[in-house]
Design a protein around this motif. Structure first.
Motif, PDB file in Angstrom:
ATOM      1  N   ALA A 109      51.972  39.435  35.897  1.00 27.45           N
ATOM      2  CA  ALA A 109      52.462  38.463  34.926  1.00 27.45           C
ATOM      3  C   ALA A 109      51.874  37.077  35.195  1.00 27.45           C
ATOM      4  CB  ALA A 109      53.987  38.405  34.963  1.00 27.45           C
ATOM      5  N   LEU A 110      51.827  36.688  36.458  1.00 26.57           N
ATOM      6  CA  LEU A 110      51.276  35.373  36.798  1.00 26.57           C
ATOM      7  C   LEU A 110      49.786  35.304  36.497  1.00 26.57           C
ATOM      8  CD1 LEU A 110      53.152  34.718  40.172  1.00 26.57           C
ATOM      9  CD2 LEU A 110      53.538  33.580  37.966  1.00 26.57           C
ATOM     10  N   ASP A 111      49.078  36.399  36.720  1.00 26.31           N
ATOM     11  CA  ASP A 111      47.649  36.434  36.419  1.00 26.31           C
ATOM     12  C   ASP A 111      47.406  36.325  34.911  1.00 26.31           C
ATOM     13  OD1 ASP A 111      44.794  36.937  37.191  1.00 26.31           O
ATOM     14  OD2 ASP A 111      45.121  38.731  35.970  1.00 26.31           O
ATOM     15  N   LEU A 112      48.189  37.039  34.127  1.00 26.56           N
ATOM     16  CA  LEU A 112      48.055  36.962  32.664  1.00 26.56           C
ATOM     17  C   LEU A 112      48.371  35.559  32.165  1.00 26.56           C
ATOM     18  CD1 LEU A 112      49.710  40.357  31.633  1.00 26.56           C
ATOM     19  CD2 LEU A 112      47.291  39.749  31.414  1.00 26.56           C
ATOM     20  N   TRP A 113      49.372  34.912  32.766  1.00 27.22           N
ATOM     21  CA  TRP A 113      49.697  33.532  32.380  1.00 27.22           C
ATOM     22  C   TRP A 113      48.529  32.598  32.710  1.00 27.22           C
ATOM     23  CZ3 TRP A 113      50.175  28.986  35.242  1.00 27.22           C
ATOM     24  CH2 TRP A 113      50.706  27.897  34.542  1.00 27.22           C
ATOM     25  N   ALA A 114      47.946  32.757  33.894  1.00 31.90           N
ATOM     26  CA  ALA A 114      46.834  31.894  34.313  1.00 31.90           C
ATOM     27  C   ALA A 114      45.636  32.052  33.391  1.00 31.90           C
ATOM     28  CB  ALA A 114      46.447  32.208  35.762  1.00 31.90           C
TER      29      ALA A 114
END
Length: 224
Positions: A170-175
């Motif tokens: 999720a954090l990677d997709l947000w970044a």
């Protein structure tokens, strides 16, 4: 901004388990008043019935926030965070009646034989929207492991999709700007990304309401 309205609310992150580090995120429809077209944890405003709810092990506003989180999770995902649930209980039918306003959450619990209990949810902290917002939410963040039974299902309404994601994913997709997350959800996921439940609580405690009033922390609506 003095005089802005503050509304009590609660959100709850469903996780398969802390070991799996998978969290359930729901997508708000584009036309929603609050955080349109963004991914959130199931949640909503505290209702008067929540303030009268019976929660084993809790009282006062702690019980109200707990009831709100459990009710909203049931309304928005069909997952009942209470136990024990009577065998053969028609959870989908009860959810339909609750969403339509023909049944109270208290009646849902009575029908299923389940009871709200403090241990069913981990209360991670209460945060208030910073003063720059015209409508502020004093929101209790909770976490609950997915109980046995059917998994979360999103019905069209305020939400239009739901998905399980590992915290790091999720954090990677947000970044990469492929997943729009509301700022407090991002903060919580970053806390989880650093470790276990205890570390997540410690991370949230660093941004308490008193801190917001003294000094506004960095609020990120998008990378950069």
């Amino acid at each position: 901004m003095e005089g802005t309205r503050v509304v009590d609310s609660a959100t709850c992150a469903l996780v398969r388990s802390w070991r799996s580090r998978e969290v359930f995120l729901a997508h708000r429809v584009a036309g929603h008043r609050s955080f349109p077209d963004q991914w959130v944890f199931p949640g909503g405003r505290v209702e008067e019935a929540d303030r009268r709810a019976d929660v084993a092990g809790l009282s006062g506003e702690d019980a109200a926030f707990h009831s709100c989180a459990a009710r909203e999770v049931f309304e928005e995902t069909g997952v009942l965070l209470a136990h024990p649930v009577r065998a053969g209980a028609d959870l989908a039918g009860l959810r339909r009646e609750l969403v339509a306003g023909r049944l109270s959450f208290e009646r849902v619990l009575e029908t299923t034989g389940a009871r709200l209990t403090a241990s069913d949810l981990a209360h991670l902290g209460t945060k208030t929207t910073p003063p720059f917002a015209p409508l502020r939410f004093r929101n209790r963040f909770c976490m609950a492991e997915l109980p046995p039974g059917p998994g979360p299902q999103v019905w069209p309404g305020e939400l239009d999709a739901g998905r399980w994601l590992r915290v790091e994913e999720a954090l990677d997709l947000w970044a990469r700007m492929e997943l729009r997350l509301v700022p407090p959800v991002l903060l919580l996921l970053e806390g989880w990304g650093a470790g276990d439940a205890a570390e997540a609580r410690a991370r949230l405690a660093g941004f308490d309401d008193a801190h917001f009033e003294r000094r506004l922390p960095r609020v990120r609506f998008a990378p950069g």
